[in-house]
Design a protein around this motif. Structure first.
Motif, PDB file in Angstrom:
ATOM      1  N   GLN A 170       0.856  -1.175   0.000  1.00 61.58           N
ATOM      2  CA  GLN A 170       0.000   0.000   0.000  1.00 61.58           C
ATOM      3  C   GLN A 170       0.897   1.231   0.000  1.00 61.58           C
TER       4      GLN A 170
ATOM      5  N   LEU B 284      -5.978   2.126  -6.571  1.00 61.05           N
ATOM      6  CA  LEU B 284      -4.546   2.428  -6.538  1.00 61.05           C
ATOM      7  C   LEU B 284      -4.267   3.750  -7.241  1.00 61.05           C
TER       8      LEU B 284
ATOM      9  N   GLU C  18      -5.114   6.486  -4.871  1.00 59.20           N
ATOM     10  CA  GLU C  18      -4.111   6.595  -3.806  1.00 59.20           C
ATOM     11  C   GLU C  18      -2.838   7.274  -4.318  1.00 59.20           C
TER      12      GLU C  18
END
Length: 102
Positions: A14, A48, A51
């Motif tokens: 992450q 993703l 993010e």
């Protein structure tokens, strides 16, 4: 080599936390992604991308990095046999153990 004795390792991370785990396993086989796989891939790709945008990566980089054609994807299925912390820090490389069922 894929099949009953095929060993595999995969890392999942992450970016916003640098948290990562590694799964090791056996019996890796290549499969055609299912429709459910395609939906999960699309959702994970969008998450993703969001993010990375939050971390101020350039949008052009994000989509060049994450872009794919569904026709080029494969699925690799395997049975995890071990998990390890791969996050930066003193615990990196240490084994993760399953919690007992409650």
């Amino acid at each position: 080599m894929f099949g009953e004795k095929a060993a595999i390792a995969a890392v999942f991370g992450q970016p916003k936390t640098n948290r990562a785990i590694q799964l090791k396993g056996a019996g890796a086989i290549i499969a055609v992604p299912s429709a459910d796989d395609a939906m999960r891939i699309a959702g994970q790709t969008k998450a993703l991308a969001a993010e990375l945008a939050m971390l101020e990566y350039d949008p052009g980089f994000i989509w060049n990095f994450l872009g794919y054609s569904i026709d080029d994807l494969i699925a690799i299925r395997f049975q995890p046999t071990a998990a390890f912390d791969q996050s930066p820090g003193p615990s990196a490389g240490s084994a993760l153990h399953p919690r007992p069922a409650t």
